[in-house]
Design a protein around this motif. Structure first.
Motif, short mmCIF file in Angstrom:
data_model
loop_
_atom_site.label_atom_id
_atom_site.label_comp_id
_atom_site.label_asym_id
_atom_site.label_seq_id
_atom_site.Cartn_x
_atom_site.Cartn_y
_atom_site.Cartn_z
N SER A 135 0.81 -1.10 -0.04
CA SER A 135 -0.04 0.00 -0.03
C SER A 135 0.72 1.27 0.10
CB SER A 135 -0.84 -0.06 1.34
OG SER A 135 -1.37 1.19 1.55
N ASP A 282 -9.11 0.68 1.51
CA ASP A 282 -7.88 1.00 1.69
C ASP A 282 -7.47 1.70 0.42
OD1 ASP A 282 -7.70 -0.42 4.19
OD2 ASP A 282 -7.28 -2.32 3.13
N PHE A 283 -8.14 1.44 -0.72
CA PHE A 283 -7.86 2.27 -1.87
C PHE A 283 -8.99 1.98 -2.76
CE2 PHE A 283 -6.50 -2.19 -2.23
CZ PHE A 283 -6.88 -2.53 -3.18
N ARG A 286 -5.42 1.31 -7.68
CA ARG A 286 -3.85 1.22 -7.46
C ARG A 286 -3.05 0.52 -8.69
NH1 ARG A 286 -2.31 -3.40 -3.19
NH2 ARG A 286 -3.90 -4.82 -3.84
#
Length: 380
Positions: A135, A282-283, A286
């Motif tokens: 991450s 979390d995202f 990506r």
């Protein structure tokens, strides 16, 4: 020191420990009958004073590391599972309690350490583990260490020659709230980095392996490091325009996403990560390049059969689903994995991965010297 011993050895050790003045509490060597998860080993239970001869988490964690992570807390207690050897899961937990007299039973801080083998067969860790530990909230440990750290998460891969089999074995550390990863905290990150490195060194000793990792360098000055981190992010964003896709024919509708993602850019370690966050995940999207050959094995099962096949010349294999694509190929340094993922977005047709992934693979393969990689996404 090992976690095993005869009854006489244990009694002798305990008498020696009780002669020391300390604020530590250590779990005794009595094993409870309960089993915990796949490790099939129980927690050691009971509390005894800690001494300078024994340290928590398989005689690994130093006072300096725990003071960095648990400054201001009161007494500490540790509990750990028995180490059965490389490849076996084991867990350790350090609890720090409140100093306040009327709240001395309240846990003020908790550090969880796990050593385990990453799953390379089912693809589970390719999703769950990579989302947590590959991450933009984490940065590389540096110094040639195969791991990353943030203020609440850290991991480090053990040397392959020291563990059984080809699957990667990692030390993981968790502490606090992952939702606050964007807070700049060099001291906490330093403590988390030390925690996984010290634990890894303790495991290497327990497994009978030679060599030890060098401890991470401490932050010179917190304010200075915070400013340096901000400057690195700005410089990284400038260098990583559109996540390395500057000059590529990126569809206009994805340009805004990529410009946002390029502000969060992590490079220089086992993986290169470019991503954007989302308030409830979390995202949001990506792009990841895993350059560590052993870590790339985590994605092998998904690349070979995780969805409709991504076609290429004969250089690699990959799979595509609506919001995720993974492609594995061979470079001079070994296996490399390219990953694109979208979890949220205003794009109702979810075309980000389909449109951007072939461009990303081509750009990254060229950067790494993997040879020309022209992937073709499946129609379904």
């Amino acid at each position: 020191m090992t976690v095993q011993g005869t009854g006489a050895d244990v009694r002798t050790r305990l008498r020696r420990l009780l002669r020391h003045r300390t604020t530590w509490a250590l779990t005794a060597a009595t094993l409870v009958g309960a089993v915990l998860g796949a490790g099939l080993v129980g927690w050691r239970t009971g509390t005894l004073p800690w001494s300078q001869e024994l340290r928590p988490c398989w005689d690994s964690l130093s006072d300096e590391t725990l003071d960095t992570l648990m400054a201001g807390a009161g007494r500490r207690e540790a509990e750990e599972q028995k180490l059965l050897g490389p490849g076996w899961t084991a867990r350790c937990r350090v609890l720090a309690y409140s100093r306040e007299e009327h709240r001395q039973d309240d846990v003020a801080a908790r550090l969880d350490i796990t050593v385990r083998t990453l799953d390379t067969l089912s693809g589970r860790d390719a999703h769950a583990w990579s989302a947590e530990f590959l991450s933009t909230g984490l940065t590389p440990l540096g110094g040639g260490l195969r791991g990353m750290a943030s203020r609440s998460r850290a991991w480090l891969a053990l040397p392959q020659q020291c563990v059984d089999g080809e699957d990667p074995v990692v030390v993981e550390a968790r502490m606090g709230n992952q939702d606050k990863e964007d807070l700049i905290s060099p001291e906490r990150r330093y403590g988390m980095a030390r925690a996984v490195v010290e634990t890894a060194n303790g495991l290497l000793g327990a497994y009978g392996c030679t060599g030890r990792h060098r401890l991470p360098r401490p932050p010179r000055d917190l304010d200075e490091d915070a400013q340096e981190e901000r400057e690195k992010k700005r410089d990284g964003a400038a260098r990583a325009a559109l996540c390395g896709l500057a000059g590529a024919p990126v569809p206009q509708e994805h340009g805004t996403w990529l410009r946002r993602a390029a502000r969060n850019w992590v490079d220089g370690g086992p993986a290169r990560v470019c991503g954007m966050g989302h308030p409830h995940a979390d995202f949001e999207a990506r792009l990841v390049t895993v350059v560590d050959p052993e870590l790339s094995l985590v994605f092998r099962a998904e690349a070979l059969g995780g969805g409709p096949e991504i076609s290429d010349s004969e250089l690699g294999r990959g799979a595509f689903t609506t919001g995720r694509a993974v492609f594995m190929t061979r470079c001079q340094t070994g296996d490399v994995v390219f990953l694109a993922e979208q979890t949220h977005g205003k794009d109702s047709d979810w075309t980000f991965v389909r449109d951007v992934f072939p461009l990303y693979v081509a750009a990254e393969a060229d950067r790494l010297g993997c040879g020309p990689q022209k992937v073709t996404m499946p129609k379904t």
